[in-house]
Structures are given as structure tokens and as C-alpha cells.
Design a protein around this motif. Sequence first.
Motif, PDB file in Angstrom:
ATOM      1  N   VAL A  54       0.913  -1.072   0.118  1.00 27.78           N
ATOM      2  CA  VAL A  54      -0.149  -0.076  -0.080  1.00 27.78           C
ATOM      3  C   VAL A  54       0.829   1.394   0.185  1.00 27.78           C
ATOM      4  O   VAL A  54       0.559   2.385  -0.779  1.00 27.78           O
ATOM      5  N   LEU A  55       2.015   1.380   0.928  1.00 25.24           N
ATOM      6  CA  LEU A  55       2.704   2.454   1.030  1.00 25.24           C
ATOM      7  C   LEU A  55       3.518   2.609  -0.295  1.00 25.24           C
ATOM      8  O   LEU A  55       3.797   3.643  -0.847  1.00 25.24           O
ATOM      9  N   LEU A  63       2.202  12.120   5.852  1.00 21.95           N
ATOM     10  CA  LEU A  63       1.469  11.070   6.895  1.00 21.95           C
ATOM     11  C   LEU A  63       2.412  10.401   7.637  1.00 21.95           C
ATOM     12  O   LEU A  63       2.255   9.357   8.541  1.00 21.95           O
ATOM     13  N   GLU A 101      -7.422   1.371   1.444  1.00 25.18           N
ATOM     14  CA  GLU A 101      -5.874   1.456   1.370  1.00 25.18           C
ATOM     15  C   GLU A 101      -5.553   2.634   1.710  1.00 25.18           C
ATOM     16  O   GLU A 101      -4.324   3.015   1.994  1.00 25.18           O
ATOM     17  N   GLU A 126      -5.346   3.031   5.336  1.00 29.71           N
ATOM     18  CA  GLU A 126      -4.210   2.170   5.913  1.00 29.71           C
ATOM     19  C   GLU A 126      -2.703   3.083   5.589  1.00 29.71           C
ATOM     20  O   GLU A 126      -1.820   2.724   6.474  1.00 29.71           O
ATOM     21  N   ALA A 127      -2.766   3.597   4.602  1.00 33.89           N
ATOM     22  CA  ALA A 127      -1.412   4.212   4.417  1.00 33.89           C
ATOM     23  C   ALA A 127      -1.401   5.351   5.402  1.00 33.89           C
ATOM     24  O   ALA A 127      -0.033   5.782   5.752  1.00 33.89           O
ATOM     25  N   GLY A 128      -2.359   5.836   6.138  1.00 33.65           N
ATOM     26  CA  GLY A 128      -1.979   7.024   7.151  1.00 33.65           C
ATOM     27  C   GLY A 128      -2.034   6.298   8.358  1.00 33.65           C
ATOM     28  O   GLY A 128      -1.834   7.314   9.273  1.00 33.65           O
ATOM     29  N   ARG A 129      -2.223   5.132   8.732  1.00 32.22           N
ATOM     30  CA  ARG A 129      -2.433   4.700   9.971  1.00 32.22           C
ATOM     31  C   ARG A 129      -1.100   4.651  10.709  1.00 32.22           C
ATOM     32  O   ARG A 129       0.102   4.253  10.070  1.00 32.22           O
TER      33      ARG A 129
END
Lengths: 615, 238
Positions: A175-176, A190, B100, B103-106
Amino acid sequence: MDLSFLAIQALNGLSSASSLFITACGLTLVFGVTRIVNFAHGSLYMIGAYTAATLVPRLLELQFGPLTFWAGILLSALIVGLIGVLIEVLLLRRIYGAPELFQLLATFGIVLVVQDLTILIFGPEDILGPRAPGLRAPVEILGRRFPSYELVLIAAGPVVLGLVWFLLRKTRFGVLVRAATQDREMIAALGINQALLFTGTLFLGAFLAGLGGALQIPRVSAHAGMDLSIIAEAFVVTVVGGMGSVPGAFLAALIIGQLQAFGILIFPKSTLVVVFLLMAVVLAIRPNGFFGRPEVIGGTHAVGIASRKRSVLTPFLWVAVMGALISLPLIGDAYVLKVTTEILIFALFAFSLQLLIGVSGVVSFGHAAFFGLGAYGAALSLKWFALPMEAALPAGLLLAALGALIIGAFVVRLSGIYLAMMTLAAAQIIYAVAFQWVEVTGGDNGIVGVWPSAWASGPVFYYLFTLAVTSIAVFLIMRIIDAPFGYALRAARDSEPRSEAIGLGVRRHRWIAFTISGAAAGLAGGLYAFSRGSVDPTLLGIPTSVDALTMLLIGGIQTITGPLVGAGVLHVLRDLIMPLTSLWRLLLGLSIIAIVLIFPRGIVGSIRAWREDAA
Amino acid sequence: MSTPALLEIWNLSASYGRAQVLFGLTFELRAGEVLALVGRNGAGKTTTLKAIMGLVSATAQKATFKGHSLARLPTYKIARLGLGYVPEDRRIFTDLTVDENLEAGRKAAGPGRSPWTPERLFQLFPNLAEMRGRRGNQMSGGEQQMLTIARTLMGNPDAILLDEPSEGIAPVIVQTMAEAIRAMKAEGVAVLLSEQNWAFAAGISDRAIVIERGEMRFQGSMAELMADERLRADTLGV
């Protein structure tokens, strides 16, 4: 030609597609995240092959069991992955923000370094690896024998595709990585450390390159030169598939595998040509490949010469330089004259490239195509039509101009990295033709006996002739740069949409510039052919293109006289250092990297900056 | 001082090349408050937020968040201190689905805090709940704006820099936005809200800073700014 034969050919195509995909997949992943086209990817592949060919036999001797072979392959790929990490931390990390030309050159610097290091570490001999235990016997398919190892390879491609798909779609890392592909700044905002993400990506990319190379050892011996041949093919796969797209790379690899397998039946010698023609066609129809997305270009990524007030001393400087050059035969011996002749020729070659890169913002990575076309055009018309030098040189120039006209028609539709890859591909096509069309071009041996007319022969007269021709050509190009045509090119370089908005035909201007530049490079190539007395395919190769780029880089990309100075410096250094060491490529590669990192303005640019700071 | 300062900025200046755009801004964001940063188009609001996040080069005599200096910190470390940032141009990852993007910000929540989860965020932004598997490029502007805020909240920040959340979205969603900001405040998240929409900012902010051409013109409570009609007419045109 029966059905079973076709089936075997198709299987062969599938197995080469698999190998190609595994390697290209790493390249496209790295590009997707870092936006760097890693020229050194082929070198990582080569290291993978050498490491496996050296490591696996020693592991097999230990008799650990049937999986030793595969463990050795994976271990080799892991080692290459760690080398990728090293490259990221030491070099790539420092050039993510640099113009793409610098990125390409710096990673090509790694290619040169690795070439010499590979020979130092593994020796100059080719190394044939062991065959996989349990897969030595061929299997029978439709009554024909087919190597069972190839079947494993055929399966390996989809397995890698599946694993990479899982990693990208189903894990947080994926995802990243996909997020970073799109917007690095936002990823940082972020709270995600992109450095780690990039290092991880490089590890993965290098691992895949190493795996691709290691898997080859039962099929081909590890040899020097496999780096550039695989990188050219991997470039084609990633560009055709769309830079950054893994499924695109898979599809492209499948098509190319089949093209190679069946193309060889129709044109036995033209496999390279077929592959690169595919790329040309795909890019002409879909400028971003199958699944690629348009790139953001311009802005900080365009570097080139800027307008500035000319110093009052400039005309005197030119007169002094010309005076010194004209009187050189009075003091220089034959050797000095020969070296200076070559410097003048390469200065013209590099200067013609400056018209593309510095003025038009068209980053050509295959400028050797036109240098070589000029050289071959001159040599062929001398050999086949018995033309004298006075007619052969213009013939070479015309052939190069024609080549640039045709290639330019494709190239000016593209931008950024696709453009660089397209020019590279075009040069490789012409290289392949020169290499494989032995009856006409003499193949690897080239054409010998290309000597100038009587009045211009001998070092002194050929030197003076070259000086006259190159001076006139350089002067004309300078006039073009400072004419409204040149201003239009520079405007389009800095902002394509704005230039179109004020009514400039950007593509047409670039097309003309491309043709002029090709013609000038062709003139240089023709002069070079007559100075050496022979031509051969290396004149068209990637290293020749990189030479021209290096001259630009050394002299300074943002200056007009930079390429002239750069040609002199590179040539003199090469003449001085090459006889002293066998590690010339290592030194050259390190120098290119050092210039990109420390000295990106080049010699002329740095002198100017220093003077302007002092003033 | 009733509440301690979370974010302290002293003499913040920033330039783009040779053009200076911020001239010595000094202000603080207190825990749990909504602070409006208002001013005309081009006054330097966006640059102020970007400078705090380390996204443009800037100098300040002092810039701290929860007592940690922000000087020379890379952006990701600033974010990890607990400072969220929502840019004005709704930079969601358009190739990624809603889930998603979240999720990227979690990031893990600090001790003693109940972390934001997708489920809690979907209560705040019900529209998003119905499109969890949808990609960002198939969402409306308002939905994208909600997603950027939700994504930043997934990092469990103590404070959020919110750049023009009401810009270019439908009035009904502006209402949702206002409620979301109140909900964040109720959770104890401080908000530095850069806004052009005066009515929107006035409705939800406790205090305000007014900047004009990169210089501070006012700092005080929203009530004071409401009362000073001349200053408002002069600097904001309202």
C-alpha cells in the motif's frame, strides 16, 4: 514446420518471456517508486549470474540435498538485493531530485564500475553454471524433446508475478509503495519514512534482477556483456508495458518472448530489430506503453542553457582559440594532430547533442545512432559506390539526417523518460542492423579502407580539413541557438503548454532540431570514419552515446561551450589514463558519479558560477 | 494561560527563491482548540502550513510541537510527533481504494488514547462507509476531501493542519466538514484551519489569526475579530 515444432517454439518463447519478466519486473518496480530508470539493473542481473555460477557448484559439493541448487539461486539473489541496498544508500538517495539525464548517467556510471569489478572479482573467463539436479533429463512434448529446466522457468514467471501482486496489493508495504509511486510528499506528510520505503524497493528490485540472472546459469554461461544486452531488453519490456506497471511488464514480456521465438524463423538474424520495432510501434500508438500513465514533466527537470549577456572578451577568446588551433601543425607532431582531430570531431558530436538536450530539452540517449549513420553512410558509399571523400561525407550527413528525420517523427511525440528510451531503442535497432547485416556492413568487423582523398590525407591536411568543417558546423549551430528558432526551442523546453499557447508548433520545432542535430552528428561520424580509416558497430553502441553525454556533463550542460571543453577533457584524459590502467571504465564510472553528485554544473558552468559569485 | 500551547511558532519566515512570502509570523496553537488562519488569496496561509510541515524551506526563531523542536526535521518526523496535515488540493492516492488510503495513514495512537479506526471514521463520514473498495479516482471532490481528513486522523494526531477544507465542495458537504471538525475537537484534536470561507471559519473556530501579504495583522479570540468590523473589511473584505 509441423504442429509439434510450433509448440516447442512457443514454449521456448514462454521460457524466455519468464526470464525477461522476472528481471524487468524489478526494473519497473524501482522506476515506479523512485522515478529513476536504473541503468545498473542489467549489472545486477549480471552479478546475479556470476554469483550463482560461482556459488552454486560449491554448495552442491557439500551434498546437503536436492534443494541445495535452489537455495543457492535464492542466496545469490539475496546477495544482489543487498548490493541494491548499497547502491540506493550510497548513490540513488542523493539524486532522487536530480534531472533525469543525471540519474541515467549516474546509474550508467555504476554499469561501468561493475563491468571492471566483475572482471576483477570473477576473472575474465565465462563461467558455466551447473545444471539443476533432477531436471537434467529432457521431457517429451508432442514427440519432441524439451529441456525440463525450461518448464520450471516457464512456471517461475507467473509465480513471481503472483508473489509481487500479493506483496503490492495485500501488504502494508505494498500500500505504501503504491502510495509513494503517486505522491512522495504526501507520504512523508503522513509520517512515513520514504527513505526506508525506497531502500526496500531497491532491495526488491535488485533481488529480482539477481534472481533473473541466477536462474540463467544452467542455460547460458555468465559472461561480461550480459549486462547491456539484458538492460536493453528489460528497457523495452518496461517501456512497452508502461513504466511502473508490473502486469504491463508481464504482458510485454510474453509478447516479446513469442516475437523472438517466431521472429527467428522468419528473419533469422533480426531478433533485435523485431523487438525494438515492436517498441517503436507501441510507443507511436500508446506513448505511455500498455498500462503506463502520463508523466509530469518540465519544471525542475528541464535543464539547459539560459540566455546571458555575452562578455566583451568572448570574441577575443574565440579568435585566440581559433588562432591556436590553426597554428597547431607548426608545433604539434603527428600524434598531437591526430588526437586533436579526434577531439574536434567529438566536440562537434557533443555539440550536436547539446542542441537537443541543452536547447530543446530532448534528452536523447541514442545519439550514437546518427554519429554511426554518418560514419557508415560515408564508408558504404565509398565501398559500394566508389564515391570520393568529397561526396561520401555529404552522403553520410544525408543518411544521418534522413535517419533523424524518421526517428524524430516518433521521438517528438514522446517526452521524458519514454523519449530517452525511444532514442536508445532506435540506436539499438541501427546497431543491430549494422551488426547482423554482414553482407553489406561487414558485421562485427565493419568496413576498412575508408581513407580520405589524396589532398586531405596525412595528419596535417586532414587536421586542417577537420578544423575547417567542424568550425563551420559549430558556428552554424551556434547561430541556430541564438536565432528565433533557438528561442522557440528553449521556450518549449521550459514549458511545453505555454509555448503551444502562444502559438509555437512545439513538435515541428523539435522535429527540425532533431534532424539538424542528427545531420551534425552524422557529419562528425563521417569525419571520424575517414580519420580512423574504418567503421564498426561500436560507433553505434550505447557506450558511444554515453561518451557524448559524458562530454556534455563534464563541460557543463547549461553552457554553450561546455560540450566543446568536455570533449577535449574526456579525450585527453582517456588518452593519458587508458594506457596506464586496465580499470579505465571503473575510473570513468566513478568520475561520472562524482560529477553528478559534486560538480553537476560541469567545468564551464562551475567557472562561470565562480566568476559570477566573485563579481 | 488556561491551556498549554501545543504548537509554538516564533518569527516564521519563508521564501520561494528570492521572493519572501512570510514575514515573521508568531503564534501558538493550544491543545484542543480550533484556530482559524484567515486572509485573502495569496496572503500566505498555505505556505504557513507547509512551512510548519517542513515542505517549504523556512526559518523560525523557534518552532516547537509538544516541546520538540521542528527545526531541520524531515517532514515524516514532524508528522510522527503527532502533527497531521491535510493539503488543500485533496491529495488522496487515486490508485488506492478508500480502505488502502486509510491504511497508508495509519499510525499507532499515543498512550491512553482511543485510536481512530476506519469504523469510527465512517461514523464521522458516512458517505465513505459505502465506498470502501472504491478507488480514489472514482470519488467526488467532497468525498475525496473527507477521505484526506479521515486518512490524516488514522495517524492519531494531536493536532491537524487543515488547508481550505471547504474549497470547491458542495454546500451540504461543507456542513459535514464543519461537524467533522467539531467532532475532532471533541476528541481533543487541535485544529489549525486555513480558510477563505469566512462564515465557515467563524462558525467553528475559537480563535483566529489574520494574515495579509505574509504579515500578521491580528491574533485573538474569534469574538474579538467578529467585533472588529474595520479590520475584517480591511483584511478579509467581509
